[in-house]
Design a protein around this motif. Structure first.
Motif, PDB file in Angstrom:
ATOM      1  N   TRP A  20       0.702  -1.178  -0.339  1.00 39.23           N
ATOM      2  CA  TRP A  20      -0.340  -0.249  -0.068  1.00 39.23           C
ATOM      3  C   TRP A  20       0.753   1.372  -0.514  1.00 39.23           C
ATOM      4  O   TRP A  20       0.117   2.222  -0.067  1.00 39.23           O
ATOM      5  CB  TRP A  20      -0.636  -0.282   1.504  1.00 39.23           C
ATOM      6  N   ASN A  21       1.746   0.784   0.006  1.00 38.62           N
ATOM      7  CA  ASN A  21       2.855   2.137   0.595  1.00 38.62           C
ATOM      8  C   ASN A  21       2.246   3.435   1.336  1.00 38.62           C
ATOM      9  O   ASN A  21       2.915   4.560   1.164  1.00 38.62           O
ATOM     10  CB  ASN A  21       2.912   3.068  -0.633  1.00 38.62           C
ATOM     11  N   GLU A  22       1.740   2.709   2.610  1.00 36.93           N
ATOM     12  CA  GLU A  22       1.800   3.151   3.705  1.00 36.93           C
ATOM     13  C   GLU A  22       1.704   2.613   5.025  1.00 36.93           C
ATOM     14  O   GLU A  22       2.561   1.622   5.185  1.00 36.93           O
ATOM     15  CB  GLU A  22       0.239   2.480   3.628  1.00 36.93           C
ATOM     16  N   ASN A  23       2.053   3.546   6.005  1.00 36.68           N
ATOM     17  CA  ASN A  23       2.170   3.287   7.291  1.00 36.68           C
ATOM     18  C   ASN A  23       2.105   3.162   8.313  1.00 36.68           C
ATOM     19  O   ASN A  23       0.449   3.990   8.639  1.00 36.68           O
ATOM     20  CB  ASN A  23       4.163   4.265   7.899  1.00 36.68           C
ATOM     21  N   TYR A  24       2.144   2.914   9.786  1.00 41.40           N
ATOM     22  CA  TYR A  24       1.325   3.353  10.756  1.00 41.40           C
ATOM     23  C   TYR A  24       1.412   4.011  11.419  1.00 41.40           C
ATOM     24  O   TYR A  24       0.436   5.053  12.137  1.00 41.40           O
ATOM     25  CB  TYR A  24       2.174   1.608  11.415  1.00 41.40           C
ATOM     26  N   ALA A 164      -6.893   5.408  11.974  1.00 44.21           N
ATOM     27  CA  ALA A 164      -6.736   3.943  11.045  1.00 44.21           C
ATOM     28  C   ALA A 164      -5.847   4.139   9.731  1.00 44.21           C
ATOM     29  O   ALA A 164      -6.195   5.782  10.107  1.00 44.21           O
ATOM     30  CB  ALA A 164      -8.232   3.687  10.842  1.00 44.21           C
ATOM     31  N   PHE A 165      -5.990   3.010   9.303  1.00 46.21           N
ATOM     32  CA  PHE A 165      -5.156   3.939   7.932  1.00 46.21           C
ATOM     33  C   PHE A 165      -6.369   4.417   6.661  1.00 46.21           C
ATOM     34  O   PHE A 165      -7.363   5.039   7.013  1.00 46.21           O
ATOM     35  CB  PHE A 165      -5.196   2.216   7.410  1.00 46.21           C
ATOM     36  N   CYS A 196      -5.911  13.111   9.714  1.00 53.21           N
ATOM     37  CA  CYS A 196      -6.501  12.950   8.682  1.00 53.21           C
ATOM     38  C   CYS A 196      -7.724  14.793   8.227  1.00 53.21           C
ATOM     39  O   CYS A 196      -8.269  14.638   8.960  1.00 53.21           O
ATOM     40  CB  CYS A 196      -7.512  12.035   8.154  1.00 53.21           C
ATOM     41  N   ALA A 197      -7.381  15.050   7.128  1.00 47.29           N
ATOM     42  CA  ALA A 197      -8.031  16.729   6.939  1.00 47.29           C
ATOM     43  C   ALA A 197      -8.608  16.911   5.815  1.00 47.29           C
ATOM     44  O   ALA A 197      -9.288  17.800   5.382  1.00 47.29           O
ATOM     45  CB  ALA A 197      -7.314  17.906   6.816  1.00 47.29           C
ATOM     46  N   LYS A 198      -8.734  15.550   5.046  1.00 46.30           N
ATOM     47  CA  LYS A 198      -9.709  15.603   3.834  1.00 46.30           C
ATOM     48  C   LYS A 198     -11.657  16.130   3.617  1.00 46.30           C
ATOM     49  O   LYS A 198     -11.747  16.038   4.904  1.00 46.30           O
ATOM     50  CB  LYS A 198      -9.511  13.667   3.024  1.00 46.30           C
ATOM     51  N   GLY A 199     -11.552  16.697   2.857  1.00 52.74           N
ATOM     52  CA  GLY A 199     -12.752  17.138   3.000  1.00 52.74           C
ATOM     53  C   GLY A 199     -13.836  16.768   2.987  1.00 52.74           C
ATOM     54  O   GLY A 199     -14.522  16.556   3.807  1.00 52.74           O
ATOM     55  N   SER A 200     -13.975  15.680   2.400  1.00 51.04           N
ATOM     56  CA  SER A 200     -15.202  14.589   2.404  1.00 51.04           C
ATOM     57  C   SER A 200     -15.502  13.476   4.174  1.00 51.04           C
ATOM     58  O   SER A 200     -15.813  13.672   3.854  1.00 51.04           O
ATOM     59  CB  SER A 200     -14.566  12.957   1.788  1.00 51.04           C
ATOM     60  N   VAL A 201     -13.869  13.951   4.385  1.00 48.83           N
ATOM     61  CA  VAL A 201     -13.969  12.770   5.765  1.00 48.83           C
ATOM     62  C   VAL A 201     -14.239  14.426   6.426  1.00 48.83           C
ATOM     63  O   VAL A 201     -15.495  14.127   7.722  1.00 48.83           O
ATOM     64  CB  VAL A 201     -12.642  12.668   6.330  1.00 48.83           C
TER      65      VAL A 201
END
Length: 234
Positions: A20-24, A164-165, A196-201
């Motif tokens: 995922w190229n994702e980190n905890y 969460a991821f 997280c700062a996404k507008g949808s969130v």
């Protein structure tokens, strides 16, 4: 899914998921991110708010962590509890627990200069799931192995660490349905914080009743979100 232990910019470790190229935790600093998002913007805010509204100082707080993961957030919260002389009831939800071999490679105790509490960090990972444990005199921990969609708590927590991821990999964890569960789980004036700062969130949080603030983000992120439950439902 393959997992690797990596060192972040502040010297502390994280778990990396190559697929995922994702980190905890943030590659820009795992410990820095945890303190900025969850302690400075979450725990400190709750302590300040309750103290201002009460004649007596706060002595007990209940916290729900969405994504127990490496145990970093729980451990720094334990250290903050000692600093503020408060009792903490901590519930960590995790569908896919970190394994013992990974825990041994995490360097949070040494990076936080807390060798006297190595046994506490180890105990947080060693205790059984689905049971409440007295990790220390003033810190109770319950780890729940469950999907976030299965959470049914109501009017229980002062604070939620939503860790969460990212929504790009698991959008189902950032929906109105999940945030309604978070809203219900909080006590009145309870707070949820997330990196997280996404507008949808932000819009999903507002849709279920949260009052949402954009705050300055941790290193590597411009903004983060803090949501407050200003009323009870039902």
């Amino acid at each position: 899914m393959k997992r690797e232990i990596r060192i972040t910019s502040d010297g502390s470790t994280t778990i990396h998921l190559p697929d995922w190229n994702e980190n905890y935790h943030s590659k820009h600093g795992a410990i820095q991110e945890a303190y900025h998002v969850f302690i400075k913007s979450g725990l400190d805010k709750i302590l300040e708010t309750i103290s201002l509204k009460s004649e007596s100082t706060l002595t007990h707080i209940s916290i729900l962590e969405i994504g127990f993961g490496t145990g970093l957030n729980a451990f720094i919260t334990f250290l903050e509890g000692i600093k503020h002389d408060i009792k903490i009831e901590y519930v960590g939800v995790e569908a896919y627990p970190v394994i013992a071999n990974e825990v041994q490679k995490l360097n949070y105790v040494s990076e936080l200069k807390a060798p006297a509490h190595q046994a506490i960090f180890d105990k947080m990972h060693a205790v059984t799931w689905a049971e409440k444990h007295l990790v220390s005199t003033d810190f109770k921990l319950t780890k729940r192995k469950q999907f976030f969609s299965e959470i049914e708590d109501e009017n229980t927590f002062n604070l939620i660490y939503f860790d969460a991821f990212g929504a790009e990999h698991q959008p189902e964890l950032w929906t109105e349905a999940i945030f309604l569960k978070m809203f219900n789980a909080l006590k009145s004036e309870g707070v949820l914080v997330t990196y997280c700062a996404k507008g949808s969130v932000r819009r999903a949080m507002q849709a279920v009743g949260f009052t949402v603030e954009r705050l300055a983000g941790p290193p590597g992120k411009r903004e983060m979100l803090r949501a407050t439950k200003t009323v009870n439902i039902g």
